[in-house]
Write a protein that holds these residues in place. Sequence first.
Motif, mmCIF file in Angstrom:
data_model
loop_
_atom_site.group_PDB
_atom_site.id
_atom_site.type_symbol
_atom_site.label_atom_id
_atom_site.label_comp_id
_atom_site.label_asym_id
_atom_site.label_seq_id
_atom_site.Cartn_x
_atom_site.Cartn_y
_atom_site.Cartn_z
ATOM 1 N N ASP A 192 -5.071 10.129 -2.880
ATOM 2 C CA ASP A 192 -4.105 9.103 -3.289
ATOM 3 C C ASP A 192 -4.818 7.981 -4.047
ATOM 4 O O ASP A 192 -4.297 7.448 -5.032
ATOM 5 C CB ASP A 192 -3.381 8.530 -2.070
ATOM 6 N N GLN A 193 -5.992 7.622 -3.563
ATOM 7 C CA GLN A 193 -6.762 6.551 -4.193
ATOM 8 C C GLN A 193 -7.184 6.939 -5.612
ATOM 9 O O GLN A 193 -7.112 6.130 -6.535
ATOM 10 C CB GLN A 193 -7.995 6.249 -3.338
ATOM 11 N N ASP A 214 -1.947 4.947 9.595
ATOM 12 C CA ASP A 214 -0.548 4.672 9.893
ATOM 13 C C ASP A 214 0.215 5.972 10.141
ATOM 14 O O ASP A 214 -0.282 7.072 9.907
ATOM 15 C CB ASP A 214 0.103 3.854 8.774
ATOM 16 N N THR A 222 -5.942 12.933 7.132
ATOM 17 C CA THR A 222 -5.509 11.721 6.428
ATOM 18 C C THR A 222 -6.616 11.116 5.573
ATOM 19 O O THR A 222 -6.334 10.424 4.601
ATOM 20 C CB THR A 222 -4.967 10.648 7.400
ATOM 21 N N ASP A 274 -5.894 10.193 1.824
ATOM 22 C CA ASP A 274 -6.156 8.839 1.327
ATOM 23 C C ASP A 274 -7.056 8.846 0.095
ATOM 24 O O ASP A 274 -6.820 8.101 -0.862
ATOM 25 C CB ASP A 274 -6.804 7.991 2.428
ATOM 26 N N SER A 324 2.895 7.129 8.596
ATOM 27 C CA SER A 324 3.330 7.811 7.384
ATOM 28 C C SER A 324 2.318 8.859 6.938
ATOM 29 O O SER A 324 2.690 9.983 6.572
ATOM 30 C CB SER A 324 3.556 6.792 6.269
ATOM 31 N N GLY A 325 1.039 8.508 6.941
ATOM 32 C CA GLY A 325 0.008 9.452 6.521
ATOM 33 C C GLY A 325 -0.053 10.669 7.421
ATOM 34 O O GLY A 325 -0.199 11.806 6.947
ATOM 35 N N GLU A 367 -10.259 4.014 0.837
ATOM 36 C CA GLU A 367 -9.421 2.975 1.433
ATOM 37 C C GLU A 367 -8.525 3.652 2.470
ATOM 38 O O GLU A 367 -7.561 4.337 2.122
ATOM 39 C CB GLU A 367 -8.592 2.288 0.349
ATOM 40 N N ARG A 368 -8.867 3.479 3.734
ATOM 41 C CA ARG A 368 -8.159 4.177 4.799
ATOM 42 C C ARG A 368 -6.861 3.474 5.170
ATOM 43 O O ARG A 368 -6.818 2.242 5.286
ATOM 44 C CB ARG A 368 -9.055 4.295 6.033
ATOM 45 N N ARG A 369 -5.818 4.279 5.348
ATOM 46 C CA ARG A 369 -4.529 3.766 5.800
ATOM 47 C C ARG A 369 -4.229 4.457 7.138
ATOM 48 O O ARG A 369 -3.792 5.616 7.159
ATOM 49 C CB ARG A 369 -3.432 4.085 4.789
#
Length: 305
Positions: A138-139, A254, A131, A135, A256-257, A250-252
């Motif tokens: 995606d960023q 969650d 992830t 991330d 979904s990832g 920027e870590r998410r």
Amino acid sequence: MSKALGYKSFGGSDVQEFFSRPDLTPSPVEVLVQVAAAGVNPADHKLRSGEAPDLNGHLPFPQVLGLEAAGTVLAVGAEVTGLAVGDRVTGFALTGAGTYAETTLLLGAATARIPDALPETWAATIPVAGTTALDVLDQLDLPAGSSVLVNGIGGGVGIAVAQIARDRGLVVTGTAGTAKRDLVTSTGASFVDYTGGDVVERLRALAPEGFDAAVDTVGGPSLHEIAGLAKVLVSVGDQSVTELGGATVERRVDRSGLERVAELMVTGRLDPHITATYPLAQADEALALVESKHATGKVVIDLRL
């Protein structure tokens, strides 16, 4: 009781020890998991050494090593939705609760079911390396055809970045040590050996106009060396990147990832390239390999061995 590898004070590998801890009870937002496999990451020894006091300096000892795991749900907190006892899952452990253990607590909102076709060893690499790679790309949100430099492409995060970037139609170049050449080139990335002379000079020869973006997984002097080679710079761990005009990822954390990375694995677009697997009794050796910075791809602890 659950066997675990952890530490009762901050320090080097000499503070690590195996011990038994009482069975854990999940809070309303957690799930209790029988661990099948745990991923090993540089963050594990950094937390043990006390390099990240904001994350674990306030936590009681002993703390257990490890941040990511895959296994089977034993109990579910009252506020957790979408998960049930018996589910095969992967997820993030609370800092200090650890995953180098027979059982642990995972955050319910950051835990996802594992697809039937996915082995637990692969699933255990998703929460941190998988992830993080997702991330950071995606960023950056680069269009197909863009060029990406991956500084430290041969480790768990770097090799995942290379493959996800390739899946998005990006052109990847990566730096790594000599022993990692075959792994790196197998992803389709161009390889630059950082032990073979002036890395910056050779990277400029490959990309005279620079790279559209650079992803740093190494930090330190290496980050500063390559900083001027890309229009956009993101580091997965070195806060000093902001002094160079870049940003940290920027870590998410969650569900979904986790599910998105699992799908990439199941469909054959992402291989974690697990190159070393250890039983829990040798978890200290697994971490030593990662701490040496000589690990290629991903190292995993398989508790079924």
